[in-house]
Design a protein around this motif. Structure first.
Motif, PDB file in Angstrom:
ATOM      1  N   ARG A   1       0.838  -1.200   0.000  1.00 43.57           N
ATOM      2  CA  ARG A   1       0.000   0.000   0.000  1.00 43.57           C
ATOM      3  C   ARG A   1       0.878   1.257   0.000  1.00 43.57           C
ATOM      4  NH1 ARG A   1      -4.314  -2.102   4.458  1.00 43.57           N
ATOM      5  NH2 ARG A   1      -5.596  -3.345   3.055  1.00 43.57           N
TER       6      ARG A   1
ATOM      7  N   ALA B   1      -3.493   4.876   3.962  1.00 46.19           N
ATOM      8  CA  ALA B   1      -4.354   4.623   5.114  1.00 46.19           C
ATOM      9  C   ALA B   1      -5.793   4.345   4.678  1.00 46.19           C
ATOM     10  CB  ALA B   1      -4.323   5.814   6.069  1.00 46.19           C
ATOM     11  N   ARG B   2      -6.148   4.833   3.477  1.00 40.41           N
ATOM     12  CA  ARG B   2      -7.480   4.526   2.967  1.00 40.41           C
ATOM     13  C   ARG B   2      -7.310   3.895   1.588  1.00 40.41           C
ATOM     14  NH1 ARG B   2     -11.641   9.257   3.631  1.00 40.41           N
ATOM     15  NH2 ARG B   2     -13.018   7.459   3.666  1.00 40.41           N
TER      16      ARG B   2
ATOM     17  N   THR C   1      -9.073  -4.600   2.365  1.00 39.56           N
ATOM     18  CA  THR C   1      -9.189  -5.712   3.307  1.00 39.56           C
ATOM     19  C   THR C   1     -10.616  -5.791   3.828  1.00 39.56           C
ATOM     20  OG1 THR C   1      -6.976  -5.126   4.026  1.00 39.56           O
ATOM     21  CG2 THR C   1      -8.143  -6.766   5.342  1.00 39.56           C
TER      22      THR C   1
ATOM     23  N   PRO D   1     -11.702  -6.980   7.112  1.00 42.58           N
ATOM     24  CA  PRO D   1     -10.975  -7.422   8.307  1.00 42.58           C
ATOM     25  C   PRO D   1     -11.488  -8.763   8.816  1.00 42.58           C
ATOM     26  CG  PRO D   1     -11.548  -5.114   8.480  1.00 42.58           C
ATOM     27  CD  PRO D   1     -12.245  -5.641   7.262  1.00 42.58           C
TER      28      PRO D   1
ATOM     29  N   ALA E   1     -20.496   4.752  -0.179  1.00 44.66           N
ATOM     30  CA  ALA E   1     -21.055   5.725   0.762  1.00 44.66           C
ATOM     31  C   ALA E   1     -19.997   6.337   1.643  1.00 44.66           C
ATOM     32  CB  ALA E   1     -22.089   5.038   1.620  1.00 44.66           C
TER      33      ALA E   1
ATOM     34  N   VAL F   1      -6.367  -9.060  13.671  1.00 44.33           N
ATOM     35  CA  VAL F   1      -6.524  -8.178  12.512  1.00 44.33           C
ATOM     36  C   VAL F   1      -5.587  -6.984  12.647  1.00 44.33           C
ATOM     37  CG1 VAL F   1      -8.880  -8.716  11.792  1.00 44.33           C
ATOM     38  CG2 VAL F   1      -8.516  -7.156  13.678  1.00 44.33           C
TER      39      VAL F   1
ATOM     40  N   ASP G   1      -4.837  -0.889  10.845  1.00 44.21           N
ATOM     41  CA  ASP G   1      -5.109  -0.006   9.702  1.00 44.21           C
ATOM     42  C   ASP G   1      -6.243  -0.553   8.835  1.00 44.21           C
ATOM     43  OD1 ASP G   1      -3.570  -2.129   8.960  1.00 44.21           O
ATOM     44  OD2 ASP G   1      -2.182  -0.998   7.680  1.00 44.21           O
ATOM     45  N   ASP G   2      -6.374  -1.885   8.769  1.00 40.73           N
ATOM     46  CA  ASP G   2      -7.498  -2.466   8.046  1.00 40.73           C
ATOM     47  C   ASP G   2      -8.821  -2.110   8.708  1.00 40.73           C
ATOM     48  OD1 ASP G   2      -5.901  -3.538   6.188  1.00 40.73           O
ATOM     49  OD2 ASP G   2      -5.920  -5.576   6.984  1.00 40.73           O
TER      50      ASP G   2
ATOM     51  N   ALA H   1      -9.541   1.530   7.965  1.00 45.38           N
ATOM     52  CA  ALA H   1      -9.925   1.746   6.575  1.00 45.38           C
ATOM     53  C   ALA H   1     -11.332   1.240   6.323  1.00 45.38           C
ATOM     54  CB  ALA H   1      -8.929   1.039   5.653  1.00 45.38           C
ATOM     55  N   SER H   2     -11.631   0.053   6.845  1.00 47.62           N
ATOM     56  CA  SER H   2     -12.942  -0.482   6.525  1.00 47.62           C
ATOM     57  C   SER H   2     -14.040   0.225   7.316  1.00 47.62           C
ATOM     58  CB  SER H   2     -12.941  -2.002   6.661  1.00 47.62           C
ATOM     59  OG  SER H   2     -13.433  -2.399   7.875  1.00 47.62           O
TER      60      SER H   2
ATOM     61  N   LEU I   1     -13.954   3.463   7.952  1.00 47.85           N
ATOM     62  CA  LEU I   1     -14.164   4.732   7.253  1.00 47.85           C
ATOM     63  C   LEU I   1     -15.029   4.546   6.007  1.00 47.85           C
ATOM     64  CD1 LEU I   1     -10.708   6.532   7.536  1.00 47.85           C
ATOM     65  CD2 LEU I   1     -12.762   6.815   8.929  1.00 47.85           C
ATOM     66  N   GLU I   2     -14.951   3.349   5.418  1.00 42.94           N
ATOM     67  CA  GLU I   2     -15.775   3.098   4.235  1.00 42.94           C
ATOM     68  C   GLU I   2     -17.263   3.097   4.561  1.00 42.94           C
ATOM     69  OE1 GLU I   2     -14.929  -0.189   1.676  1.00 42.94           O
ATOM     70  OE2 GLU I   2     -12.783   0.187   1.792  1.00 42.94           O
TER      71      GLU I   2
ATOM     72  N   PRO J   1     -13.512  -8.321  14.405  1.00 44.78           N
ATOM     73  CA  PRO J   1     -13.363  -7.232  13.433  1.00 44.78           C
ATOM     74  C   PRO J   1     -14.668  -6.482  13.151  1.00 44.78           C
ATOM     75  CG  PRO J   1     -12.983  -9.385  12.417  1.00 44.78           C
ATOM     76  CD  PRO J   1     -13.118  -9.616  13.862  1.00 44.78           C
ATOM     77  N   ASP J   2     -15.776  -7.209  13.062  1.00 36.77           N
ATOM     78  CA  ASP J   2     -17.047  -6.528  12.783  1.00 36.77           C
ATOM     79  C   ASP J   2     -17.412  -5.553  13.897  1.00 36.77           C
ATOM     80  OD1 ASP J   2     -17.706  -7.691  10.307  1.00 36.77           O
ATOM     81  OD2 ASP J   2     -18.217  -9.558  11.335  1.00 36.77           O
TER      82      ASP J   2
ATOM     83  N   GLU K   1     -14.980  -2.610  14.176  1.00 34.18           N
ATOM     84  CA  GLU K   1     -15.255  -1.692  13.076  1.00 34.18           C
ATOM     85  C   GLU K   1     -16.448  -0.791  13.410  1.00 34.18           C
ATOM     86  OE1 GLU K   1     -15.342  -3.665   9.145  1.00 34.18           O
ATOM     87  OE2 GLU K   1     -17.054  -2.362   8.784  1.00 34.18           O
ATOM     88  N   ARG K   2     -17.461  -1.379  14.064  1.00 32.09           N
ATOM     89  CA  ARG K   2     -18.638  -0.604  14.443  1.00 32.09           C
ATOM     90  C   ARG K   2     -18.241   0.477  15.452  1.00 32.09           C
ATOM     91  NH1 ARG K   2     -22.008   0.286  12.661  1.00 32.09           N
ATOM     92  NH2 ARG K   2     -23.661   0.162  14.207  1.00 32.09           N
TER      93      ARG K   2
END
Lengths: 235, 823
Positions: A198, A206-207, A213, A215, A235, B682, B685-686, B689-690, B692-693, B717-718, B721-722
């Protein structure tokens, strides 16, 4: 004749939306609201892809998946109700090829469908994106015209990911393909390679835009031709 | 100006007709020329009530705006300004909308009364403060609005609006009280017939001011907290004779009439010379058949023991048999004695046929020594007295008679102290005779020549016998003292034990076992119809073999193995059982109150959830509806870019709704504790990133700075992430748009820390704890933020991590998320 897709979901509105979208892209779509009906159809017809909701009345989605897998390698995309659904992991273990949590954007689904329906992706000799180019034959990578040094392992990882063409590659699969079966691997060490890739290729490491991934599940490469639909703004 | 008078219509439930009666009374006064106005009347849409208002003057209500809705309240100031003679005010217990002059309507009423205006008002029994708990127990419904009893009691007139539960339910079913859609639910909930009967009785009791003393009884009678003490208990005195069967069957019939419990007791007469082995097998079996309990006690005074047992077991009636066989003097004597002692107990004497008890025995009051010891004492006298006589006789010329007498006395006292009074008496008589025969002249006859020798022998006998009795008394007292000391010790220990957990009771069982020298003491608990051992001290045992059972409450019993207990023992154990019962009761109460508290909290949670969520749900729905319905308008042709704008807006709001619903579902799942984290390794950074998506960054810039050497984190991870998504989402919402949101992370000594730093207004320290409470919102603008935060904090608790709030130097909020690192 277009590829044949079976969509199994108990929600009529979802079926309708999926049918319109998939047919608009030239696929031949059959829909089914129940597991038993779906299994009959799978038994009697040749299929190229199954989109399967896990929460079905009667025979559960997981049961349907197991039965399909017992006799066929047809690609299966799982639709799960929640992102944290433990069933999702079970389904991936049972041989589902990809998953999508409801609610989902149509772009994400089409991207997965395309990735799974690619005819025999030829071993890519190279890849060119707006941010970088990869030449697998000569092991040359550039970013914004500047050459980038990649290690052997990094080349291997990228090769597996690009080859997958947007399909989900689980952690286990990736490790196996890169290091082989016998090699003991250190997860943290492996993660370091991903971070390095990356750093070297992503415009915003970072994005990540390309090496993404999920996770705890696996990786997915955005940027091959098949995955372009998925690049629609998320989104 | 004198204070106005207050008249209260007290109802047992909604819909009994209080408001109607109030209006009726208002009209009656008005027709007599009084200036009557309506301060506030709630008709609840009931037609009859509304019609009753007719054209009476109504002081307009005052409108308050509260959280976007308009609430109308009684206008206190307008009423005071209007200054009528009498005001009608409904629902005294009502809580006013925030912003009103007083918090409670009864305070408004007080103010009106102070102004010299008469008030007629209504209140329901469940709103009286002192009855709040009881009503909650009866109906299971929490009443939040209460009015202090004193306010109502101060009324010049309280009138109970009485109606039979059946009539009220009928009115309810006819739709006179609630609209049709609520009827079924109400009839099966609050308006259950049993509830209404209970509430009605409670109303009457309250009016008679007898609630305090009746409450306990009231609760008992209504099975609100079933208590074993309230059941009638029949004490049946069995004897091990054939009459027992008739006696027990008769008692069982009596018991079934009153729903009483049978407690059969067999008093073993410890004073009987011959130890009795009466056959109580049949009596035991019958008792079990009649679902009673069987106990055996030992005492020398059968009648006293029986009555005392009945008292200590809270028996209400004693049933005993009377044989027609008049030879059995002892039996009839016992009956009379029981009758004399049982002042407050009913004694039933049942004729049980003419059979003799299986075995008769002579009863002799001979102290507390077992008969074996008494016999051995007599035997000792038989050995030692001839021996001494022979020895003294051989040296007769060298010793005086007084020496002889003293030596005999020593032997008699020895025998008495070993063998008890009877043996002592036998020894004293024998010694007197031996002295007379061998040492008092003329020798070898029982004649006495000199009068002073007569005196000496008689004095010897009296002295020997008297000492004998004293020795016995002394030894009896000392054993009593020993026992009293042991009892005092165990009671002191029992009293000092704070039984917060079951295991705290074990030392008590141990000491009981030691004091009574029994192999086993156990506490049994009734679980699913079977007695299970809850706690035990001593040897392994078979619960069926435990012969002494002491009920603690309906579900617990204390059992002892291997002892026949006398009455004194039972009293001591009774005290102990009381202590155990108190311990168990307090544990139960603590548990119940915790459960009730949890129920209340859940209730509050639901309320605040509804409030917070209804706004958050409605806003995106409104936007979506506006945009979609625009697109569907047939009269306008939208350009492609206009269509795109509409669709973009819909898309945005759909994502907003998705986030909210996800959080709601998460909250519900976390609340119900069904979430099981799936912990894997995990990369941080993953996760970032996820996360932020999934969020709507509103064009915000993120400044992400994760150290190179961050170890992998061990987490679900779920869920993680939340947490990150919710925290970052909040930062986006409250941080100023032109400032980036910094997300940085790194290893700490214990794990991995992720910081989300915004430059928003921050959160004052004292509000931070409150903020973590579920669905807490800081303010209306911040609505929805609380839900996300509370979900995040709940998840962190589940993951074993922590969410910390700090001030961002220079202003803003920093949220630290602590995650576990891989080993």
């Amino acid at each position: 004749m277009g590829k044949r897709i079976l969509v199994v979901d108990d929600e009529v509105q979802i079926l309708r939306a999926l049918r319109i979208n998939l047919e608009a892209r030239g696929y031949v779509v059959t829909t089914s609201q129940g597991g038993d009906e779906a299994l009959r159809f799978v038994r009697d017809n040749e299929l190229d892809l199954v989109i399967l909701d896990l929460e079905l009345p009667g025979t559960s989605g997981l049961e349907v998946l197991k039965t399909i897998r017992s006799k066929s390698e047809v690609p299966v995309i799982i639709l799960s109700a929640r992102s944290g659904d433990p069933e999702k992991m079970l389904a991936l273990d049972e041989g589902a090829n990809d998953y999508l949590a409801k609610p989902f954007g149509m772009g994400d689904l089409i991207m997965r469908v395309r990735a799974l329906l690619q005819v025999n992706v030829n071993d890519p000799s190279g890849l060119s994106t707006t941010d970088f180019t990869l030449d697998f034959v000569n092991s040359v990578a550039t970013r914004g015209g500047e050459p980038v040094e990649l290690t052997t392992v990094e080349w291997k990882i990228l090769h597996v990911l690009v080859l997958s063409g947007g399909r989900l590659v689980t952690d286990r699969q990736l490790l196996k393909e890169v290091f082989g079966d016998d090699e003991p691997h250190d997860a943290a060490h492996f993660r370091h390679h991903i971070t390095q890739i990356r750093r070297k290729l992503e415009p915003e490491p970072a994005r990540p835009r390309y090496v993404r991934t999920e996770p705890g599940i696996g990786y997915r490469f955005y940027g091959s031709n098949a995955s372009l639909a998925g690049q629609a703004k998320r989104a | 100006m004198s204070r106005g008078t207050l008249r209260v219509y007290l109802g047992l439930a909604p819909g009994v007709g209080k408001t109607f009666r109030m209006l009726d009374e208002g009209w009656r006064r008005r027709e007599r020329g009084a200036d009557v106005v309506i301060g506030l009347v709630e008709t609840h849409g009931r037609k009859l009530t509304a019609a009753q208002i007719r054209d009476m003057e109504i002081v307009p209500r005052k409108a308050f705006e509260y959280r976007g809705t308009v609430i109308e309240e009684m206008d206190l100031e307008a009423i005071l300004a209007r200054n009528p003679q009498m005001v009608l005010v409904d629902e005294l217990a009502h809580t006013n909308a925030p912003g009103s002059i007083n918090e409670k309507r009864w305070e408004d009423v007080e103010a009106i009364l102070e102004a010299g205006i008469d008030v007629i008002t209504t209140v329901n029994i469940q709103h009286l403060e002192s009855l709040n708990d009881v009503v909650e127990k009866i109906t299971g419904i929490v009443q939040r609005e209460t009015v202090p009893d004193t306010i109502v009691r101060r009324a010049e007139q309280i009138e109970l609006v009485d109606i039979t539960p059946e009539a009220l339910r009928r009115r309810m079913a006819h739709g006179n009280i609630y609209p049709a859609e609520k009827i079924d639910a109400s009839l099966s909930n609050f308006f259950r017939s049993g509830n209404l009967t209970a509430l009605r009785e409670l109303s009457l009791l309250w009016l008679a001011d007898r609630v305090e003393d009746s409450l306990k009884k009231y609760l008992d009678d209504h099975d609100i907290q079933e208590s074993w003490e309230t059941r009638e208990r029949l004490i049946v005195a069995v004897t091990g004779s054939e009459g027992d069967e008739a006696l027990l069957r008769r008692a069982a019939r009596m018991a079934s009439r009153t729903g009483a419990e049978i407690l059969a007791v067999h008093v073993i007469d410890s004073g009987a010379l011959q130890q009795r082995t009466a056959d109580t097998t049949l009596a035991r079996e019958l008792t079990v058949e009649f679902e009673g309990t069987f106990q055996e006690i030992m005492d020398e005074d059968v009648a006293t023991a029986l009555v005392s047992f009945a008292r200590s077991e809270r028996g209400t009636q004693i049933v005993m048999g009377s044989s027609r066989n008049r030879k059995s003097i002892k039996r009839s004597g016992t009956v009379e004695k029981v009758l004399r002692q049982a002042h407050d107990l009913d004694v039933h004497i049942i004729a049980v046929g003419g059979e003799k008890p299986k075995r008769t025995w002579r009863r002799r009051k001979i102290g507390t020594y077992p008969w074996q010891r008494q016999l051995s004492g007599i035997a000792a006298a038989g050995v030692f007295l001839p021996l001494i006589t022979w020895a003294l006789a051989s040296v007769r010329s060298n010793v005086s008679n007084s020496t002889v007498f003293l030596v005999y006395l020593v032997v008699v006292l020895g025998v008495a102290s070993w063998g008890g009074v009877v043996a002592g008496l036998v020894a004293a008589l024998a010694a007197s005779a031996l002295e007379n025969f061998y040492f008092v002249r003329p020798l070898h006859t029982f004649q006495v020549a000199r009068p002073d020798d007569v005196v000496a022998i008689v004095a010897f006998f009296l002295f020997a016998f008297g000492s004998n009795i004293l020795v016995n008394l002394f030894s009896q007292r000392s054993s009593e003292a020993e026992r009293a000391r042991a009892e005092a010790e165990i009671l002191a220990r029992a009293a000092a034990t704070v039984a917060t957990t079951r295991d705290d009771l074990v030392p008590l069982l141990d000491s009981l076992r030691a004091v009574f020298a029994v192999p086993t003491v156990a506490l049994l608990e009734l679980r699913e119809g079977e007695w299970m051992t809850e706690l035990a001290s001593g040897e392994e045992f078979d619960p069926a073999e435990l012969n002494a059972r002491f009920p603690i409450d309906d579900e617990h019993v204390l059992v002892m193995a291997g002892a026949s207990l006398d009455n004194q023992d039972r009293q001591l154990i009774g005290a102990f059982v009381g202590r155990v019962a108190a311990g168990i009761e307090s544990q139960r109460l603590a548990q119940e109150s915790a459960e009730r508290q949890a129920a209340i909290e859940t209730d509050e949670l639901r309320t605040s959830l509804l409030r917070a969520v209804s706004h958050d749900l409605r806003t995106p729905l409104a936007t979506i509806e506006a945009n979609v319905s625009s697109l569907l308008q047939p009269d306008v042709v939208w350009s492609a870019s206009e269509q795109n704008n509409f669709l973009q807006a819909v898309n945005r709001e759909v994502h907003r709704l998705t986030r909210l619903v996800t959080n709601l579902l998460d909250a519900a799942r976390l609340e119900s504790k069904i979430v099981k984290p799936r912990v894997v390794e995990v990369a941080l950074d993953d996760l970032v990133a996820s996360a932020l998506e999934t969020i709507d960054s509103q064009g915000r810039v993120f400044d992400i700075d994760l150290a190179d050497d961050v170890p992998l984190v061990e987490t679900d991870p779920d869920l993680a992430e939340r947490v990150i998504a919710n925290i970052v989402s909040n930062a986006c919402r409250f941080g100023p748009p032109d400032q980036p949101i910094r997300i940085c992370g790194g290893a700490t000594s214990e794990g991995v820390e992720l910081l989300v730093i915004d430059r928003g207004p921050g959160i004052p320290e004292k509000k931070r704890v409150a903020m973590m409470a579920s669905f807490q919102n800081l303010s209306d603008e911040r609505s929805g933020a609380g839900l996300g935060l509370s979900v995040a904090s709940e998840i962190m608790t589940l993951l074993g991590g922590e969410l910390r709030f700090e001030d961002t130097p220079g202003g803003g909020l920093t949220v630290a998320i602590d995650l576990e690192r891989e080993d």
